[in-house]
Write a protein that holds these residues in place. Structure first.
Motif, PDB file in Angstrom:
ATOM      1  N   VAL A   1       0.848  -1.189   0.000  1.00 58.29           N
ATOM      2  CA  VAL A   1       0.000   0.000   0.000  1.00 58.29           C
ATOM      3  C   VAL A   1       0.887   1.244   0.000  1.00 58.29           C
ATOM      4  CG1 VAL A   1      -1.794   1.266   1.262  1.00 58.29           C
ATOM      5  CG2 VAL A   1      -1.753  -1.249   1.332  1.00 58.29           C
ATOM      6  N   ASP A   2       0.770   2.048  -1.045  1.00 59.67           N
ATOM      7  CA  ASP A   2       1.474   3.333  -1.146  1.00 59.67           C
ATOM      8  C   ASP A   2       2.981   3.245  -0.915  1.00 59.67           C
ATOM      9  OD1 ASP A   2      -0.960   4.641  -1.658  1.00 59.67           O
ATOM     10  OD2 ASP A   2      -1.315   4.993   0.486  1.00 59.67           O
ATOM     11  N   ASN A   3       3.590   2.115  -1.237  1.00 59.16           N
ATOM     12  CA  ASN A   3       5.032   1.903  -1.042  1.00 59.16           C
ATOM     13  C   ASN A   3       5.493   2.165   0.389  1.00 59.16           C
ATOM     14  OD1 ASN A   3       5.592   1.114  -3.712  1.00 59.16           O
ATOM     15  ND2 ASN A   3       5.536   3.261  -4.352  1.00 59.16           N
ATOM     16  N   LYS A   4       4.567   2.058   1.351  1.00 60.18           N
ATOM     17  CA  LYS A   4       4.914   2.302   2.754  1.00 60.18           C
ATOM     18  C   LYS A   4       4.470   1.174   3.678  1.00 60.18           C
ATOM     19  CE  LYS A   4       4.895   7.267   2.428  1.00 60.18           C
ATOM     20  NZ  LYS A   4       6.098   7.868   2.721  1.00 60.18           N
ATOM     21  N   LEU A   5       3.600   0.300   3.186  1.00 59.32           N
ATOM     22  CA  LEU A   5       3.057  -0.775   3.998  1.00 59.32           C
ATOM     23  C   LEU A   5       2.937  -2.028   3.138  1.00 59.32           C
ATOM     24  CD1 LEU A   5       1.452  -2.000   6.432  1.00 59.32           C
ATOM     25  CD2 LEU A   5      -0.571  -0.841   5.513  1.00 59.32           C
ATOM     26  N   ALA A   6       3.433  -3.135   3.662  1.00 58.96           N
ATOM     27  CA  ALA A   6       3.334  -4.409   2.939  1.00 58.96           C
ATOM     28  C   ALA A   6       2.705  -5.443   3.854  1.00 58.96           C
ATOM     29  CB  ALA A   6       4.720  -4.881   2.498  1.00 58.96           C
ATOM     30  N   PHE A   7       1.879  -6.295   3.258  1.00 50.97           N
ATOM     31  CA  PHE A   7       1.289  -7.410   3.976  1.00 50.97           C
ATOM     32  C   PHE A   7       1.795  -8.705   3.359  1.00 50.97           C
ATOM     33  CE2 PHE A   7      -1.698  -4.080   5.104  1.00 50.97           C
ATOM     34  CZ  PHE A   7      -1.926  -4.352   6.443  1.00 50.97           C
ATOM     35  N   LEU A   8       2.360  -9.562   4.203  1.00 53.02           N
ATOM     36  CA  LEU A   8       2.869 -10.860   3.777  1.00 53.02           C
ATOM     37  C   LEU A   8       2.149 -11.937   4.567  1.00 53.02           C
ATOM     38  CD1 LEU A   8       5.632  -8.819   4.086  1.00 53.02           C
ATOM     39  CD2 LEU A   8       6.456 -10.697   2.714  1.00 53.02           C
ATOM     40  N   TRP A   9       1.729 -12.987   3.867  1.00 52.71           N
ATOM     41  CA  TRP A   9       1.076 -14.099   4.544  1.00 52.71           C
ATOM     42  C   TRP A   9       2.107 -14.917   5.306  1.00 52.71           C
ATOM     43  CZ3 TRP A   9      -3.825 -13.948   5.326  1.00 52.71           C
ATOM     44  CH2 TRP A   9      -4.684 -13.382   4.395  1.00 52.71           C
ATOM     45  N   ILE A  10       1.839 -15.151   6.573  1.00 54.17           N
ATOM     46  CA  ILE A  10       2.598 -16.119   7.353  1.00 54.17           C
ATOM     47  C   ILE A  10       2.034 -17.498   7.024  1.00 54.17           C
ATOM     48  CG2 ILE A  10       3.174 -16.915   9.679  1.00 54.17           C
ATOM     49  CD1 ILE A  10       2.758 -13.928  10.564  1.00 54.17           C
ATOM     50  N   GLU A  11       0.704 -17.593   7.106  1.00 54.84           N
ATOM     51  CA  GLU A  11      -0.036 -18.783   6.717  1.00 54.84           C
ATOM     52  C   GLU A  11      -1.196 -18.289   5.856  1.00 54.84           C
ATOM     53  OE1 GLU A  11      -2.017 -22.702   8.857  1.00 54.84           O
ATOM     54  OE2 GLU A  11      -1.098 -21.152  10.079  1.00 54.84           O
ATOM     55  N   LYS A  12      -1.187 -18.634   4.575  1.00 57.61           N
ATOM     56  CA  LYS A  12      -2.142 -18.104   3.586  1.00 57.61           C
ATOM     57  C   LYS A  12      -3.579 -18.133   4.096  1.00 57.61           C
ATOM     58  CE  LYS A  12      -3.131 -17.283  -0.990  1.00 57.61           C
ATOM     59  NZ  LYS A  12      -3.500 -15.938  -1.147  1.00 57.61           N
ATOM     60  N   ASP A  13      -4.212 -16.985   3.999  1.00 58.40           N
ATOM     61  CA  ASP A  13      -5.615 -16.795   4.393  1.00 58.40           C
ATOM     62  C   ASP A  13      -5.876 -17.040   5.876  1.00 58.40           C
ATOM     63  OD1 ASP A  13      -6.381 -16.094   1.776  1.00 58.40           O
ATOM     64  OD2 ASP A  13      -6.632 -18.199   1.240  1.00 58.40           O
ATOM     65  N   LYS A  14      -4.807 -17.097   6.676  1.00 54.46           N
ATOM     66  CA  LYS A  14      -4.988 -17.338   8.106  1.00 54.46           C
ATOM     67  C   LYS A  14      -4.306 -16.263   8.959  1.00 54.46           C
ATOM     68  CE  LYS A  14      -4.833 -20.933  11.567  1.00 54.46           C
ATOM     69  NZ  LYS A  14      -4.469 -22.290  11.889  1.00 54.46           N
ATOM     70  N   SER A  15      -3.053 -15.928   8.644  1.00 54.50           N
ATOM     71  CA  SER A  15      -2.349 -14.917   9.437  1.00 54.50           C
ATOM     72  C   SER A  15      -1.307 -14.221   8.575  1.00 54.50           C
ATOM     73  CB  SER A  15      -1.680 -15.554  10.663  1.00 54.50           C
ATOM     74  OG  SER A  15      -0.718 -16.501  10.279  1.00 54.50           O
ATOM     75  N   TRP A  16      -1.155 -12.924   8.812  1.00 53.31           N
ATOM     76  CA  TRP A  16      -0.161 -12.195   8.045  1.00 53.31           C
ATOM     77  C   TRP A  16       0.588 -11.184   8.878  1.00 53.31           C
ATOM     78  CZ3 TRP A  16      -3.529  -9.608   3.667  1.00 53.31           C
ATOM     79  CH2 TRP A  16      -4.395  -8.673   4.197  1.00 53.31           C
ATOM     80  N   LEU A  17       1.659 -10.693   8.284  1.00 53.30           N
ATOM     81  CA  LEU A  17       2.542  -9.723   8.917  1.00 53.30           C
ATOM     82  C   LEU A  17       2.484  -8.426   8.123  1.00 53.30           C
ATOM     83  CD1 LEU A  17       4.843  -8.943  10.895  1.00 53.30           C
ATOM     84  CD2 LEU A  17       6.440  -9.956   9.252  1.00 53.30           C
ATOM     85  N   GLY A  18       2.246  -7.321   8.822  1.00 53.43           N
ATOM     86  CA  GLY A  18       2.280  -6.005   8.205  1.00 53.43           C
ATOM     87  C   GLY A  18       3.617  -5.340   8.490  1.00 53.43           C
ATOM     88  N   LEU A  19       4.272  -4.851   7.447  1.00 49.79           N
ATOM     89  CA  LEU A  19       5.550  -4.134   7.585  1.00 49.79           C
ATOM     90  C   LEU A  19       5.304  -2.670   7.249  1.00 49.79           C
ATOM     91  CD1 LEU A  19       7.881  -6.675   5.729  1.00 49.79           C
ATOM     92  CD2 LEU A  19       7.475  -6.487   8.197  1.00 49.79           C
ATOM     93  N   TRP A  20       5.600  -1.790   8.163  1.00 50.87           N
ATOM     94  CA  TRP A  20       5.362  -0.354   8.008  1.00 50.87           C
ATOM     95  C   TRP A  20       6.693   0.372   7.852  1.00 50.87           C
ATOM     96  CZ3 TRP A  20       0.455   1.939   8.337  1.00 50.87           C
ATOM     97  CH2 TRP A  20      -0.583   1.067   8.672  1.00 50.87           C
ATOM     98  N   GLN A  21       6.922   0.967   6.688  1.00 55.05           N
ATOM     99  CA  GLN A  21       8.148   1.749   6.503  1.00 55.05           C
ATOM    100  C   GLN A  21       8.034   3.041   7.299  1.00 55.05           C
ATOM    101  OE1 GLN A  21      10.307   1.700   2.812  1.00 55.05           O
ATOM    102  NE2 GLN A  21      10.364   3.941   2.816  1.00 55.05           N
ATOM    103  N   THR A  22       9.062   3.328   8.076  1.00 58.41           N
ATOM    104  CA  THR A  22       9.066   4.503   8.932  1.00 58.41           C
ATOM    105  C   THR A  22      10.492   4.917   9.239  1.00 58.41           C
ATOM    106  OG1 THR A  22       8.335   5.405  11.074  1.00 58.41           O
ATOM    107  CG2 THR A  22       8.897   3.075  11.022  1.00 58.41           C
TER     108      THR A  22
END
Length: 153
Positions: free
Chosen positions: A33-54
């Motif tokens: 999202v907007d080259n500032k936030l990425a969502f990666l699946w830890i377990e597809k459709d169950k849990s994910w990790l959000g990475l926030w550039q700051t």
């Protein structure tokens, strides 16, 4: 009501570098999202990790704000030190245990085997698995010691 953890978030200084790091750990990029936030699946459709550039990544470390523990199998955990090193990442000391192999923290009926390492921004990560503790041992020790001790019972 609650069935599990759906997401967790970490601050990162370089989104592209962090996406690559977590993909090498086996997470799957879903979207950015907007080259500032990425969502990666830890377990597809169950849990994910959000990475926030700051630019505020240099927060003082505390496990309540900069720590993620990834559940793995015991077999994968046994190979985790070599697996991390093959990818160019170094396990780190935790709870007084050198990062030479996973270690165990035993409770009453169960124990957790684990190894700790950091992401490129110093966020604390760990691979962990829950294991049975039918002996009632309540100590911390290296996994190899744990397995030897269980063999003697």
């Amino acid at each position: 009501m609650i069935k599990g953890l759906y997401e967790a978030h970490l601050p990162v200084s370089n989104l592209e570098q962090s996406i690559s790091f977590y993909q090498q750990l086996g997470l799957t990029l879903d979207h950015v999202v907007d080259n500032k936030l990425a969502f990666l699946w830890i377990e597809k459709d169950k849990s994910w990790l959000g990475l926030w550039q700051t630019d505020k990544v240099e927060l003082e470390y505390h496990p309540s704000i900069r720590h993620i523990a990834f559940q793995v199998s015991l077999e994968d955990l046994k190979n985790s030190v070599a697996w991390l090193k093959d990818k160019g990442y170094e396990p780190r000391e935790a709870f007084g245990f050198l990062p030479i192999e996973p270690f165990v923290i035993a409770q009453k009926e169960y124990a957790h085997a684990k190894i700790h390492f950091n992401d490129p921004d110093g966020n604390s990560l760990e691979f962990i698995c829950k294991i049975a503790n039918s002996t009632g041992i309540k100590k911390m020790m290296y996994l190899s010691e744990w397995e030897s001790l269980l063999d003697s019972f």
